[in-house]
Design a protein around this motif. Structure first.
Motif, PDB file in Angstrom:
ATOM      1  N   GLY A 124     -30.387   0.822  -2.020  1.00 33.24           N
ATOM      2  CA  GLY A 124     -29.735   0.386  -3.238  1.00 33.24           C
ATOM      3  C   GLY A 124     -29.999   1.132  -4.523  1.00 33.24           C
ATOM      4  N   ARG A 125     -31.187   1.097  -5.049  1.00 34.45           N
ATOM      5  CA  ARG A 125     -31.433   1.594  -6.408  1.00 34.45           C
ATOM      6  C   ARG A 125     -31.666   3.100  -6.465  1.00 34.45           C
ATOM      7  NH1 ARG A 125     -33.775  -2.838 -10.022  1.00 34.45           N
ATOM      8  NH2 ARG A 125     -33.046  -4.660  -8.903  1.00 34.45           N
ATOM      9  N   GLY A 126     -31.260   3.688  -7.581  1.00 32.47           N
ATOM     10  CA  GLY A 126     -31.523   5.098  -7.834  1.00 32.47           C
ATOM     11  C   GLY A 126     -30.710   6.052  -6.965  1.00 32.47           C
ATOM     12  N   ARG A 127     -29.566   5.599  -6.495  1.00 32.44           N
ATOM     13  CA  ARG A 127     -28.746   6.462  -5.660  1.00 32.44           C
ATOM     14  C   ARG A 127     -27.915   7.407  -6.522  1.00 32.44           C
ATOM     15  NH1 ARG A 127     -25.491   2.556  -1.754  1.00 32.44           N
ATOM     16  NH2 ARG A 127     -24.888   1.742  -3.763  1.00 32.44           N
ATOM     17  N   THR A 128     -27.684   8.610  -5.988  1.00 30.15           N
ATOM     18  CA  THR A 128     -26.809   9.558  -6.668  1.00 30.15           C
ATOM     19  C   THR A 128     -25.362   9.122  -6.443  1.00 30.15           C
ATOM     20  OG1 THR A 128     -26.539  10.986  -4.739  1.00 30.15           O
ATOM     21  CG2 THR A 128     -28.438  11.425  -6.178  1.00 30.15           C
ATOM     22  N   GLU A 129     -24.452   9.748  -7.148  1.00 35.17           N
ATOM     23  CA  GLU A 129     -23.029   9.421  -6.976  1.00 35.17           C
ATOM     24  C   GLU A 129     -22.561   9.729  -5.558  1.00 35.17           C
ATOM     25  OE1 GLU A 129     -20.062   7.362  -8.411  1.00 35.17           O
ATOM     26  OE2 GLU A 129     -21.827   7.815  -9.606  1.00 35.17           O
TER      27      GLU A 129
END
Length: 172
Positions: A124-129
């Motif tokens: 979930g968190r901190g994913r790139t586009e």
């Protein structure tokens, strides 16, 4: 399974995608829990293993479907207390993955992260586009198995409640 058959299956998945993100998918895998009555010690040596985190006795059922969505694989090998990835690793489909030719893959949810040849979403968190896009298109294919589950439960209302017969008589 022959490569030509796998290519045909993969082509069906390609046709179902609005934007083609995955060209070599041959199945979508997920697990479900089927409620059962508490098994006796005679039926199952350690009935407590049939107790799941959701608060009932059950069986862990591993299912794979194709793009239509129709079930192409079902394994009822483990009690409900076993994690999906472990239950899958004990199935015949897991052994098939080791001989699945390149570049074919299976789409799964995050429960199957450590299994080779399975495409899972990014955390979930901190994913790139790019990771967000990958996860979006990956999850859009996961819908197939969820639709197959819905059709199964719709057709077989007995699955809405616990199966009351003995383990030997419960046939899925």
């Amino acid at each position: 399974m022959r490569t030509t058959n796998l290519s045909r299956i993969a082509h069906c998945f390609v046709r179902r995608q609005r934007k083609v993100a995955f060209r070599h998918v041959v199945g979508v895998l997920d697990g479900m829990l089927v409620k059962i009555k508490r098994p006796s010690v005679k039926e199952f040596a350690k009935p407590v293993q049939m107790w799941c985190r959701k608060g009932y006795f059950g069986l862990n059922v591993q299912v794979m479907c194709d793009s239509r969505p129709i079930f192409t694989f079902v394994a009822v090998d483990c009690p409900a207390s076993v994690h999906n990835s472990v239950a899958f690793s004990m199935s015949t489909l897991y052994r098939f993955l080791h001989v699945l030719p390149e570049p074919f893959v299976i789409i799964t949810d995050a429960a199957y992260k450590s299994i080779p040849r399975c495409l899972t979403p990014f955390d979930g968190r901190g994913r790139t586009e790019d990771e967000k896009n990958f996860s979006f298109f990956q999850s859009s294919l996961c819908i197939n198995v969820e639709c197959a589950f819905g059709a199964l439960y719709q057709q077989w209302g007995i699955l809405w409640r616990q199966l009351c017969s003995s383990l030997q008589r419960n046939v899925l």
